[in-house]
Write an enzyme that holds these catalytic residues in place. Sequence first.
Site, PDB file in Angstrom:
ATOM      1  N   ASN A  12       1.199  -1.536   0.011  1.00  0.00           N
ATOM      2  CA  ASN A  12      -0.420  -0.048   0.172  1.00  0.00           C
ATOM      3  C   ASN A  12       1.011   1.261   0.346  1.00  0.00           C
ATOM      4  O   ASN A  12       1.623   1.777   1.225  1.00  0.00           O
ATOM      5  CB  ASN A  12      -0.949   0.094   1.426  1.00  0.00           C
ATOM      6  CG  ASN A  12      -1.783   1.023   1.477  1.00  0.00           C
ATOM      7  OD1 ASN A  12      -1.384   2.591   0.767  1.00  0.00           O
ATOM      8  ND2 ASN A  12      -2.217   1.314   2.914  1.00  0.00           N
ATOM      9  N   LYS A  14      -0.198   4.205   0.086  1.00  0.00           N
ATOM     10  CA  LYS A  14      -0.795   5.448   0.271  1.00  0.00           C
ATOM     11  C   LYS A  14      -0.583   6.940  -0.485  1.00  0.00           C
ATOM     12  O   LYS A  14      -0.228   6.621  -1.745  1.00  0.00           O
ATOM     13  CB  LYS A  14       0.067   5.733   2.137  1.00  0.00           C
ATOM     14  CG  LYS A  14      -0.589   4.585   2.325  1.00  0.00           C
ATOM     15  CD  LYS A  14      -0.197   4.641   4.525  1.00  0.00           C
ATOM     16  CE  LYS A  14       0.125   3.039   4.721  1.00  0.00           C
ATOM     17  NZ  LYS A  14       0.017   3.149   6.168  1.00  0.00           N
ATOM     18  N   HIS A  99      -9.582   0.892   5.693  1.00  0.00           N
ATOM     19  CA  HIS A  99      -8.129   1.278   6.073  1.00  0.00           C
ATOM     20  C   HIS A  99      -8.257   2.213   7.066  1.00  0.00           C
ATOM     21  O   HIS A  99      -9.115   3.075   7.540  1.00  0.00           O
ATOM     22  CB  HIS A  99      -7.261   2.123   4.781  1.00  0.00           C
ATOM     23  CG  HIS A  99      -6.019   1.859   5.712  1.00  0.00           C
ATOM     24  ND1 HIS A  99      -5.329   2.709   6.409  1.00  0.00           N
ATOM     25  CD2 HIS A  99      -5.203   1.334   5.257  1.00  0.00           C
ATOM     26  CE1 HIS A  99      -3.909   1.920   6.615  1.00  0.00           C
ATOM     27  NE2 HIS A  99      -4.574   1.494   5.685  1.00  0.00           N
ATOM     28  N   GLU A 101      -6.490   4.529   8.118  1.00  0.00           N
ATOM     29  CA  GLU A 101      -6.289   5.653   8.031  1.00  0.00           C
ATOM     30  C   GLU A 101      -7.814   6.847   7.081  1.00  0.00           C
ATOM     31  O   GLU A 101      -8.037   7.712   7.380  1.00  0.00           O
ATOM     32  CB  GLU A 101      -5.438   6.553   6.615  1.00  0.00           C
ATOM     33  CG  GLU A 101      -3.699   6.286   7.679  1.00  0.00           C
ATOM     34  CD  GLU A 101      -3.043   5.150   7.112  1.00  0.00           C
ATOM     35  OE1 GLU A 101      -3.283   5.509   5.781  1.00  0.00           O
ATOM     36  OE2 GLU A 101      -2.097   4.900   7.686  1.00  0.00           O
ATOM     37  N   GLU A 171      -4.841  -4.927  11.136  1.00  0.00           N
ATOM     38  CA  GLU A 171      -3.470  -3.433  10.894  1.00  0.00           C
ATOM     39  C   GLU A 171      -3.718  -2.827  12.226  1.00  0.00           C
ATOM     40  O   GLU A 171      -4.893  -2.464  11.968  1.00  0.00           O
ATOM     41  CB  GLU A 171      -3.297  -2.558  10.061  1.00  0.00           C
ATOM     42  CG  GLU A 171      -3.782  -3.581   8.287  1.00  0.00           C
ATOM     43  CD  GLU A 171      -3.002  -2.492   7.356  1.00  0.00           C
ATOM     44  OE1 GLU A 171      -1.830  -2.423   6.884  1.00  0.00           O
ATOM     45  OE2 GLU A 171      -4.479  -1.221   7.123  1.00  0.00           O
ATOM     46  N   GLY A 177       2.991   3.044  10.726  1.00  0.00           N
ATOM     47  CA  GLY A 177       4.352   3.570  10.430  1.00  0.00           C
ATOM     48  C   GLY A 177       4.704   3.915  11.986  1.00  0.00           C
ATOM     49  O   GLY A 177       5.561   5.438  11.781  1.00  0.00           O
ATOM     50  N   SER A 217       3.960  -1.864   9.719  1.00  0.00           N
ATOM     51  CA  SER A 217       5.410  -1.973  10.420  1.00  0.00           C
ATOM     52  C   SER A 217       6.380  -3.272   9.478  1.00  0.00           C
ATOM     53  O   SER A 217       6.908  -3.889  10.114  1.00  0.00           O
ATOM     54  CB  SER A 217       6.116  -1.816  11.566  1.00  0.00           C
ATOM     55  OG  SER A 217       4.954   0.108  12.190  1.00  0.00           O
TER      56      SER A 217
HETATM   57  P1  13P Z   1       3.278   0.575   7.497  1.00  0.00           P
HETATM   58  O1  13P Z   1       3.754  -0.278   6.510  1.00  0.00           O
HETATM   59  O2  13P Z   1       4.025   1.520   7.034  1.00  0.00           O
HETATM   60  O3  13P Z   1       2.685   0.367   8.735  1.00  0.00           O
HETATM   61  O4  13P Z   1       2.061   0.352   7.335  1.00  0.00           O
HETATM   62  C1  13P Z   1       1.224  -0.677   7.373  1.00  0.00           C
HETATM   63  C2  13P Z   1      -0.366  -0.508   6.940  1.00  0.00           C
HETATM   64  O5  13P Z   1      -1.088   0.927   6.725  1.00  0.00           O
HETATM   65  C3  13P Z   1      -0.548  -0.873   4.858  1.00  0.00           C
HETATM   66  O6  13P Z   1      -1.883  -0.848   4.973  1.00  0.00           O
END
Ligand code: 13P
Length: 258
Positions: A12, A14, A99, A101, A171, A177, A217
């Site tokens: 992803n 983002k 997601h 976010e 997740e 992150g 992560s």
């Molecule tokens: P990170 O791998 O940057 O922690 O993000 C995970 C994520 O949200 C994947 O959708």
Amino acid sequence: MSFPRKKLVAGNFKMNMTSSEVAPYLEVFRQETEKLNDVDIVLIPPFTAIAKASEILGGAQKIRLGAQNMSPEAKGAYTGEISAPMLRDLFVRYVLVGHSERRRLFGETDELVRRKLVTALASELRPILCVGETLEERQAGQEKAILEGQLRGALEGLTPDQISEVIVAYEPVWAIGTGLTATPEQAQEAHLFIRDYLGKLAGTSLANKARILYGGSVTPANAKELMSQPDIDGALVGGASLDPRGFAEIVAAATPEE
Ligand code: 13P
């Protein structure tokens, strides 16, 4: 070691990577993954880079494309939205739904997540449904209640056949992150809980076939140990997917050993 469920590794990106950056990325990533087999690979660039990625990949079977979000509507006066038919037209096969976010920063509710999921299934896009608890919820011992609520909100009332098309990504919000990864044991416990809940909704045999990804992560250093847990069927990778070599290492960690 046997892998009863084929692993899936998704990157992803983002809100990173322009359309012009995607070509050099793919050149390296394709080379690095050329010899890797028995693993499903999905790249999830921002909308604006999908057309370019699709053109470069052509009909390649090996690397599939996903989208990070999608409108629950098929067409019409929805300024700024992207529909399932638009994605299908670019040969997109997967779509992230719910997601954290999007839930947290853009106010997506379980109801909206569910509508998107239903639209994705009706449009032959395979949804990757993201669920996960916050740090406060984990510290309060509520993680299972949160996971159950998110799964129920998205999936209850769907037919077992529909549920069998859904990929779930666990997740934990506190691991996204942050460099904090769930331990393999914590992740395995959550994945088993999710599989059991899918079993209640759709029956054990479908639940045993469902793929449940871990995200939060994931790096080349921790990917193998996480993905060797019995109920972890792959990874949804954010930051570490932006480096094509590092991401290829994570994909390699998901391939079955000879
Ligand atoms: P990170 O791998 O940057 O922690 O993000 C995970 C994520 O949200 C994947 O959708």
